[in-house]
Motif scaffolding. Structure first.
Motif, PDB file in Angstrom:
ATOM      1  N   LYS A   6       0.832  -1.208   0.000  1.00 30.29           N
ATOM      2  CA  LYS A   6       0.000   0.000   0.000  1.00 30.29           C
ATOM      3  C   LYS A   6       0.867   1.259   0.000  1.00 30.29           C
ATOM      4  O   LYS A   6       1.811   1.390   0.786  1.00 30.29           O
ATOM      5  N   SER A   8       0.273   5.512  -0.132  1.00 31.39           N
ATOM      6  CA  SER A   8      -0.660   6.643  -0.114  1.00 31.39           C
ATOM      7  C   SER A   8      -0.159   7.710  -1.080  1.00 31.39           C
ATOM      8  O   SER A   8       1.001   8.129  -1.016  1.00 31.39           O
ATOM      9  N   ALA A   9      -1.023   8.140  -1.983  1.00 29.98           N
ATOM     10  CA  ALA A   9      -0.645   9.107  -3.013  1.00 29.98           C
ATOM     11  C   ALA A   9      -1.432  10.400  -2.863  1.00 29.98           C
ATOM     12  O   ALA A   9      -2.552  10.410  -2.339  1.00 29.98           O
ATOM     13  N   GLU A  10      -0.817  11.476  -3.310  1.00 25.88           N
ATOM     14  CA  GLU A  10      -1.477  12.779  -3.350  1.00 25.88           C
ATOM     15  C   GLU A  10      -1.632  13.192  -4.810  1.00 25.88           C
ATOM     16  O   GLU A  10      -0.728  12.981  -5.612  1.00 25.88           O
ATOM     17  N   LYS A  28       9.067  13.308  -2.462  1.00 32.18           N
ATOM     18  CA  LYS A  28       8.027  12.532  -3.136  1.00 32.18           C
ATOM     19  C   LYS A  28       8.441  12.208  -4.572  1.00 32.18           C
ATOM     20  O   LYS A  28       9.344  12.843  -5.117  1.00 32.18           O
ATOM     21  N   LEU A  45       4.019  10.149  -4.930  1.00 29.62           N
ATOM     22  CA  LEU A  45       4.152   9.019  -4.009  1.00 29.62           C
ATOM     23  C   LEU A  45       5.271   9.292  -3.000  1.00 29.62           C
ATOM     24  O   LEU A  45       6.226  10.009  -3.312  1.00 29.62           O
ATOM     25  N   ILE A  63      -2.499   1.603  -4.629  1.00 31.03           N
ATOM     26  CA  ILE A  63      -2.355   3.046  -4.588  1.00 31.03           C
ATOM     27  C   ILE A  63      -3.626   3.664  -4.008  1.00 31.03           C
ATOM     28  O   ILE A  63      -4.726   3.452  -4.535  1.00 31.03           O
ATOM     29  N   VAL A  64      -3.476   4.401  -2.929  1.00 28.95           N
ATOM     30  CA  VAL A  64      -4.624   5.031  -2.279  1.00 28.95           C
ATOM     31  C   VAL A  64      -4.639   6.513  -2.653  1.00 28.95           C
ATOM     32  O   VAL A  64      -3.731   7.270  -2.302  1.00 28.95           O
ATOM     33  N   VAL A  65      -5.672   6.927  -3.397  1.00 31.69           N
ATOM     34  CA  VAL A  65      -5.827   8.318  -3.831  1.00 31.69           C
ATOM     35  C   VAL A  65      -7.206   8.809  -3.398  1.00 31.69           C
ATOM     36  O   VAL A  65      -8.223   8.208  -3.765  1.00 31.69           O
ATOM     37  N   ASP A  66      -7.192   9.866  -2.613  1.00 30.04           N
ATOM     38  CA  ASP A  66      -8.464  10.439  -2.125  1.00 30.04           C
ATOM     39  C   ASP A  66      -9.345   9.385  -1.458  1.00 30.04           C
ATOM     40  O   ASP A  66     -10.570   9.341  -1.645  1.00 30.04           O
ATOM     41  N   GLY A  67      -8.705   8.517  -0.697  1.00 28.60           N
ATOM     42  CA  GLY A  67      -9.445   7.513   0.060  1.00 28.60           C
ATOM     43  C   GLY A  67      -9.840   6.278  -0.724  1.00 28.60           C
ATOM     44  O   GLY A  67     -10.374   5.318  -0.153  1.00 28.60           O
ATOM     45  N   GLU A  69      -8.790   2.995  -3.115  1.00 28.10           N
ATOM     46  CA  GLU A  69      -7.631   2.128  -3.378  1.00 28.10           C
ATOM     47  C   GLU A  69      -7.707   1.543  -4.788  1.00 28.10           C
ATOM     48  O   GLU A  69      -8.760   1.093  -5.229  1.00 28.10           O
TER      49      GLU A  69
END
Length: 233
Positions: A6, A8-10, A28, A45, A63-67, A69
Motif C-alpha cells: 500500500k 498513499s498518493a497525493e 516525493k 508518491l 495506490i490510495v488516492v483520495d481515500g 484504493e
C-alpha cells in the motif's frame, strides 16, 4: 494471492520539469496512474516507501488516492543514474483475476560440471500470470550439467498458474567448456593477426637484435669497411 504494497498518493495539479523537481525536493516521486479506460491521474508518491516497494520485481501496489484504493503495477520506472532516487513512475491499473504479461527474473541454482562456464543469456523471461499472483522469479537448475548443454525457454519449469509468452526457442542458459590459458592466448594472437596488430619487441629482444647487428657489421671484411669509410687523406 500476492500481497499488495500500500502506498498513499497525493494528486498533483502542477506539471512539467520544474514541478517535478519541486515534488522530488519534498521527498516525493512524481507518478501517473492510468489504464482500463480511465483518465490519467497525476500523483505524488512517498519517495522512500516507493523505492523500497519497487525493489521487488513486478511488485503489486495498492495506490490510495483520495481515500480510494487502486491496484497497479509499475510499467516504467525512471531512476537517477547516480543517486538511489526514483525520478518518475508510470503505473498501470490492474484488476483482480486479470492476466498480465510481465518480465520475470531468471536465477540459476546448483553447480554445473567442473571446468565449465555458465552464461545466463537472458536474465528475464516473459510470462503471463494473474495480476494478483505474479511470480517473483524462475529458478533454473544447472546441477551437474556438462559443457554443451543449452536450456531453452521451453525447458523451464514455470511457476504454477503462469504461461510462457517468450519464444519457446529462446536461449536462456548456455553451458560451455572452460577455455585454457594456452587456447585463450592463441585466440588472442589470431585475432590480433586478423586486424594487423603485431606484437612489439620487448626491450631485451631489441637489445639482442641490436647487438647482433653491431657484431655482424664489425665482422665485415676490412676492404668493405675501408670502402664504406672512404679516403681519410
Amino acid at each position: 494471492m500476492t500481497d499488495a504494497i500500500k502506498l498513499s498518493a497525493e494528486t498533483r495539479t502542477e506539471f512539467g520539469k520544474g514541478a517535478a523537481r519541486r515534488t522530488r525536493r519534498e521527498g516525493k516521486v512524481p507518478a501517473v496512474l492510468y489504464g482500463h479506460g480511465t483518465d490519467p491521474v497525476h500523483v505524488a508518491l512517498p519517495a522512500h516507501e516507493t523505492w523500497q516497494a519497487l525493489k521487488n520485481a513486478n511488485a503489486l501496489l495498492a495506490i490510495v488516492v483520495d481515500g480510494k484504493e487502486q491496484l497497479a503495477l509499475a510499467k516504467d520506472v525512471q531512476r537517477d543514474p547516480i543517486k538511489p532516487v526514483i525520478d518518475h513512475v508510470d503505473l498501470v491499473i490492474v484488476k483482480r483475476g486479470e492476466k498480465v504479461t510481465v518480465d520475470v527474473p531468471v536465477t540459476t541454482v546448483g553447480e554445473a560440471a567442473a571446468e565449465t562456464v555458465v552464461t545466463v543469456e537472458n536474465g528475464t523471461i516473459q510470462l503471463e500470470a494473474e495480476a494478483t499472483r505474479l511470480p517473483e522469479g524462475v529458478e533454473v537448475s544447472i546441477e551437474g550439467l556438462e559443457a554443451g548443454t543449452q536450456i531453452l525457454a521451453k525447458d523451464l519449469q514455470l511457476p504454477a498458474g503462469t504461461t510462457l509468452v517468450a519464444d519457446e526457442e529462446l536461449l536462456v542458459v548456455n553451458i560451455t567448456a572452460m577455455i585454457s590459458a594456452e587456447a585463450l592466448e592463441a585466440e588472442l594472437a589470431e585475432a590480433e593477426a586478423e586486424v594487423g596488430i603485431e606484437k612489439e619487441e620487448s626491450a631485451e629482444e631489441s637489445e639482442e637484435t641490436g647487438a647482433t647487428k653491431d657484431q655482424a657489421e664489425g665482422d665485415a671484411p676490412a676492404e668493405e669497411q675501408q670502402a664504406e669509410g672512404g679516403d681519410e687523406s
